[in-house]
Every structure is written in C-alpha cells, then in structure tokens.
Design a protein around this motif. Sequence first.
Motif, PDB file in Angstrom:
ATOM      1  N   ALA A  80       0.816  -1.215   0.000  1.00 47.25           N
ATOM      2  CA  ALA A  80       0.000   0.000   0.000  1.00 47.25           C
ATOM      3  C   ALA A  80       0.852   1.269   0.000  1.00 47.25           C
ATOM      4  CB  ALA A  80      -0.938   0.006   1.196  1.00 47.25           C
ATOM      5  N   THR A  81       1.977   1.257   0.696  1.00 50.54           N
ATOM      6  CA  THR A  81       2.780   2.477   0.813  1.00 50.54           C
ATOM      7  C   THR A  81       3.816   2.629  -0.289  1.00 50.54           C
ATOM      8  OG1 THR A  81       4.332   1.411   2.353  1.00 50.54           O
ATOM      9  CG2 THR A  81       2.462   2.604   3.313  1.00 50.54           C
ATOM     10  N   SER A  82       4.025   1.604  -1.099  1.00 48.88           N
ATOM     11  CA  SER A  82       5.019   1.717  -2.170  1.00 48.88           C
ATOM     12  C   SER A  82       4.376   1.939  -3.534  1.00 48.88           C
ATOM     13  CB  SER A  82       5.919   0.476  -2.198  1.00 48.88           C
ATOM     14  OG  SER A  82       5.161  -0.679  -2.474  1.00 48.88           O
ATOM     15  N   ARG A  83       3.111   2.283  -3.556  1.00 49.71           N
ATOM     16  CA  ARG A  83       2.404   2.557  -4.813  1.00 49.71           C
ATOM     17  C   ARG A  83       2.835   3.901  -5.397  1.00 49.71           C
ATOM     18  NH1 ARG A  83      -3.756   0.961  -3.186  1.00 49.71           N
ATOM     19  NH2 ARG A  83      -3.405  -1.256  -3.004  1.00 49.71           N
ATOM     20  N   ASP A  84       2.658   4.047  -6.669  1.00 56.84           N
ATOM     21  CA  ASP A  84       2.891   5.309  -7.384  1.00 56.84           C
ATOM     22  C   ASP A  84       4.294   5.871  -7.157  1.00 56.84           C
ATOM     23  OD1 ASP A  84       0.208   5.157  -8.236  1.00 56.84           O
ATOM     24  OD2 ASP A  84      -0.489   6.253  -6.456  1.00 56.84           O
ATOM     25  N   GLY A  85       5.278   5.012  -7.006  1.00 58.40           N
ATOM     26  CA  GLY A  85       6.663   5.448  -6.887  1.00 58.40           C
ATOM     27  C   GLY A  85       7.056   6.007  -5.528  1.00 58.40           C
ATOM     28  N   HIS A  86       6.186   5.907  -4.537  1.00 56.58           N
ATOM     29  CA  HIS A  86       6.524   6.381  -3.193  1.00 56.58           C
ATOM     30  C   HIS A  86       7.423   5.370  -2.480  1.00 56.58           C
ATOM     31  CE1 HIS A  86       2.772   8.718  -3.890  1.00 56.58           C
ATOM     32  NE2 HIS A  86       3.498   9.666  -3.295  1.00 56.58           N
ATOM     33  N   GLU A  87       8.195   5.878  -1.529  1.00 60.39           N
ATOM     34  CA  GLU A  87       9.015   4.989  -0.697  1.00 60.39           C
ATOM     35  C   GLU A  87       8.096   4.232   0.259  1.00 60.39           C
ATOM     36  OE1 GLU A  87      12.319   4.309  -0.334  1.00 60.39           O
ATOM     37  OE2 GLU A  87      13.028   5.656  -1.898  1.00 60.39           O
ATOM     38  N   SER A  88       8.331   2.955   0.384  1.00 57.92           N
ATOM     39  CA  SER A  88       7.584   2.130   1.329  1.00 57.92           C
ATOM     40  C   SER A  88       7.966   2.511   2.757  1.00 57.92           C
ATOM     41  CB  SER A  88       7.915   0.657   1.092  1.00 57.92           C
ATOM     42  OG  SER A  88       7.450  -0.141   2.151  1.00 57.92           O
TER      43      SER A  88
ATOM     44  N   PHE B 182       8.764   0.479   4.700  1.00 62.42           N
ATOM     45  CA  PHE B 182       9.814  -0.498   4.975  1.00 62.42           C
ATOM     46  C   PHE B 182      10.900  -0.469   3.907  1.00 62.42           C
ATOM     47  CE2 PHE B 182       5.717  -2.287   6.456  1.00 62.42           C
ATOM     48  CZ  PHE B 182       5.946  -2.191   7.823  1.00 62.42           C
ATOM     49  N   ALA B 183      11.235   0.705   3.412  1.00 63.65           N
ATOM     50  CA  ALA B 183      12.245   0.838   2.361  1.00 63.65           C
ATOM     51  C   ALA B 183      13.584   0.287   2.841  1.00 63.65           C
ATOM     52  CB  ALA B 183      12.396   2.307   1.962  1.00 63.65           C
ATOM     53  N   ASN B 184      14.406  -0.162   1.886  1.00 64.40           N
ATOM     54  CA  ASN B 184      15.730  -0.695   2.238  1.00 64.40           C
ATOM     55  C   ASN B 184      16.604   0.355   2.898  1.00 64.40           C
ATOM     56  OD1 ASN B 184      15.190  -3.275   1.330  1.00 64.40           O
ATOM     57  ND2 ASN B 184      15.896  -2.835  -0.745  1.00 64.40           N
ATOM     58  N   ASN B 185      16.455   1.602   2.498  1.00 67.72           N
ATOM     59  CA  ASN B 185      17.171   2.696   3.137  1.00 67.72           C
ATOM     60  C   ASN B 185      16.338   3.150   4.338  1.00 67.72           C
ATOM     61  OD1 ASN B 185      18.314   5.095   3.955  1.00 67.72           O
ATOM     62  ND2 ASN B 185      18.421   6.006   1.910  1.00 67.72           N
ATOM     63  N   LEU B 186      16.741   2.749   5.531  1.00 62.77           N
ATOM     64  CA  LEU B 186      15.960   3.060   6.728  1.00 62.77           C
ATOM     65  C   LEU B 186      15.877   4.554   6.997  1.00 62.77           C
ATOM     66  CD1 LEU B 186      16.922   0.242   9.252  1.00 62.77           C
ATOM     67  CD2 LEU B 186      14.843   0.490   7.907  1.00 62.77           C
ATOM     68  N   ASN B 187      16.802   5.336   6.431  1.00 67.52           N
ATOM     69  CA  ASN B 187      16.752   6.777   6.618  1.00 67.52           C
ATOM     70  C   ASN B 187      15.661   7.423   5.770  1.00 67.52           C
ATOM     71  OD1 ASN B 187      18.908   6.577   8.390  1.00 67.52           O
ATOM     72  ND2 ASN B 187      20.418   6.885   6.777  1.00 67.52           N
ATOM     73  N   ARG B 188      15.161   6.702   4.781  1.00 75.49           N
ATOM     74  CA  ARG B 188      14.040   7.172   3.965  1.00 75.49           C
ATOM     75  C   ARG B 188      12.744   6.431   4.313  1.00 75.49           C
ATOM     76  NH1 ARG B 188      14.531  10.965   0.621  1.00 75.49           N
ATOM     77  NH2 ARG B 188      16.502  11.495  -0.329  1.00 75.49           N
TER      78      ARG B 188
ATOM     79  N   HIS C   9       9.756   4.814   6.809  1.00 77.54           N
ATOM     80  CA  HIS C   9       8.961   5.423   7.883  1.00 77.54           C
ATOM     81  C   HIS C   9       8.477   4.351   8.847  1.00 77.54           C
ATOM     82  CE1 HIS C   9       8.821   9.649   7.095  1.00 77.54           C
ATOM     83  NE2 HIS C   9       8.772   9.374   5.795  1.00 77.54           N
ATOM     84  N   LEU C  10       9.436   3.721   9.493  1.00 78.88           N
ATOM     85  CA  LEU C  10       9.073   2.755  10.526  1.00 78.88           C
ATOM     86  C   LEU C  10       8.318   3.431  11.664  1.00 78.88           C
ATOM     87  CD1 LEU C  10      12.314   0.586  10.699  1.00 78.88           C
ATOM     88  CD2 LEU C  10      10.131  -0.006   9.658  1.00 78.88           C
ATOM     89  N   ASP C  11       8.560   4.731  11.838  1.00 77.09           N
ATOM     90  CA  ASP C  11       7.840   5.462  12.885  1.00 77.09           C
ATOM     91  C   ASP C  11       6.329   5.418  12.638  1.00 77.09           C
ATOM     92  OD1 ASP C  11       8.402   7.067  10.628  1.00 77.09           O
ATOM     93  OD2 ASP C  11       8.214   8.916  11.785  1.00 77.09           O
ATOM     94  N   TYR C  12       5.899   5.523  11.382  1.00 78.49           N
ATOM     95  CA  TYR C  12       4.473   5.418  11.075  1.00 78.49           C
ATOM     96  C   TYR C  12       3.941   4.037  11.462  1.00 78.49           C
ATOM     97  CZ  TYR C  12       5.155   9.528   8.022  1.00 78.49           C
ATOM     98  OH  TYR C  12       5.455  10.749   7.517  1.00 78.49           O
ATOM     99  N   PHE C  13       4.738   3.021  11.160  1.00 77.87           N
ATOM    100  CA  PHE C  13       4.349   1.648  11.489  1.00 77.87           C
ATOM    101  C   PHE C  13       4.216   1.479  12.997  1.00 77.87           C
ATOM    102  CE2 PHE C  13       5.678  -2.839  12.311  1.00 77.87           C
ATOM    103  CZ  PHE C  13       4.546  -3.452  11.785  1.00 77.87           C
ATOM    104  N   TYR C  14       5.159   2.036  13.763  1.00 78.54           N
ATOM    105  CA  TYR C  14       5.092   1.921  15.220  1.00 78.54           C
ATOM    106  C   TYR C  14       3.907   2.691  15.791  1.00 78.54           C
ATOM    107  CZ  TYR C  14       9.760  -0.065  14.805  1.00 78.54           C
ATOM    108  OH  TYR C  14      10.831  -0.842  14.474  1.00 78.54           O
ATOM    109  N   TRP C  15       3.595   3.853  15.205  1.00 80.16           N
ATOM    110  CA  TRP C  15       2.404   4.583  15.642  1.00 80.16           C
ATOM    111  C   TRP C  15       1.148   3.766  15.365  1.00 80.16           C
ATOM    112  CZ3 TRP C  15       2.700   7.984  19.156  1.00 80.16           C
ATOM    113  CH2 TRP C  15       3.738   8.906  19.216  1.00 80.16           C
ATOM    114  N   MET C  16       1.114   3.103  14.210  1.00 81.28           N
ATOM    115  CA  MET C  16      -0.026   2.271  13.883  1.00 81.28           C
ATOM    116  C   MET C  16      -0.141   1.100  14.867  1.00 81.28           C
ATOM    117  SD  MET C  16      -0.949   0.214  10.432  1.00 81.28           S
ATOM    118  CE  MET C  16       0.061  -1.151  10.914  1.00 81.28           C
ATOM    119  N   LEU C  17       1.007   0.491  15.214  1.00 80.09           N
ATOM    120  CA  LEU C  17       0.982  -0.601  16.194  1.00 80.09           C
ATOM    121  C   LEU C  17       0.514  -0.107  17.555  1.00 80.09           C
ATOM    122  CD1 LEU C  17       4.215  -2.640  15.390  1.00 80.09           C
ATOM    123  CD2 LEU C  17       1.847  -3.215  14.835  1.00 80.09           C
ATOM    124  N   ALA C  18       0.925   1.091  17.944  1.00 79.07           N
ATOM    125  CA  ALA C  18       0.460   1.659  19.213  1.00 79.07           C
ATOM    126  C   ALA C  18      -1.056   1.820  19.181  1.00 79.07           C
ATOM    127  CB  ALA C  18       1.140   2.995  19.486  1.00 79.07           C
ATOM    128  N   GLY C  19      -1.575   2.306  18.051  1.00 80.50           N
ATOM    129  CA  GLY C  19      -3.023   2.449  17.912  1.00 80.50           C
ATOM    130  C   GLY C  19      -3.747   1.119  17.936  1.00 80.50           C
TER     131      GLY C  19
END
Length: 187
Positions: free
Chosen positions: A135-143, A145-151, A153-163
Amino acid sequence: MIFIPVYDWIIVPISRRLTQKPFGITMLQRIGIGMVFSVISMVTVALVEMKRLDIAKDHGLVDLPKVTVPMSIWWLAPQYILCGVADVLTIVGLQEFFYDQVPKELRSLGISIYLSIFGSGSFLSTFLISTINKATSRDGHESWFANNLNRAHLDYFYWMLAGLNALGFTAYLYFARSYIYNKGNAI
C-alpha cells in the motif's frame, strides 16, 4: 528476565498489601497492565525512531544508508525495558490464565490455545507488513519499509501498532470486565 524477580519479590508483595488478595492483582489485571505497557512501549519506539530520522536528516545521512547515525545506543534501553515489562506481565498472565481457568482435563488444550496466540500473531504480522509494504510503495513512493531506513517510515508503522494495541486493550477491557473466574477466586 530481570523484571520477573522484580515482579515476584517487590511488586506482588506491595500489591498484596494494597489489595488484600493473596496474589496481589488478578490474572486479568496483570494481562491488562501488560497491554498498557505494550502501548506505551510502541509509543516510545515510535518517538525514538522519529528522533533517529531527525538526527539522520540533521547530519545529511538520509541518502547514506550504510553510514551509522550518530545516536547513542542508550536510546534503545527504554523501549526494550518497556517491552520486557509488557511481555512479563502479559505473557506470564496469559499462560497462567489459560492453565488455571480451564478444567483440569483440558489443561493441555488450554496451553495449546495459549501457544497458538504466538503463531497466529506471526501470521497476522506477516500479513500486516506485506499489506502495508504494498500500500505504501504505490505510485513510486518509498515504502514504510524501504531498504534505506533513513528514507523509510518505521515510525508510522510503530504509531499504527500503538493504535492497534490501544484498540486491542479497549476490546480486552470490554470482555475482561464481564469475565467470571472459574474457581471463585480472582488470582
């Protein structure tokens, strides 16, 4: 490992004095408190990941994924401590619950149901990560869970897990409030 004796030697005796119950808090209370710690740990993980991304950005490391981000390893300590506390309370509480609250003849079934939680959780986790990655890697966007962790957004994933954990805790409260212990004592 460290929190188990702390729980047994410090928290249980204090809670015994406060609640006047032999085990201090009930199994369901222990599980619920562990779930609260799980939410808090996910929020902490998300905040630390946001800080790591900010440090990577401030030091111009966003496009240098193999370079170490200048951040102390001690930033990881609070989240691991909170996860450990959550696991001790929740997992031990669940094990006691599934062993103690089923008839003696079905105890092995109770433990197998308890253990199936981990397998089901692994399958659900894999499904969730795969779905989010697509869902997050559509239309050329970075997932996320991109290979480059600096790009990424694991923070979004952790916020979702908190929710999701908070939502699970809310459902847990709804069902746990009406539970009647089998043996008449809420241990």
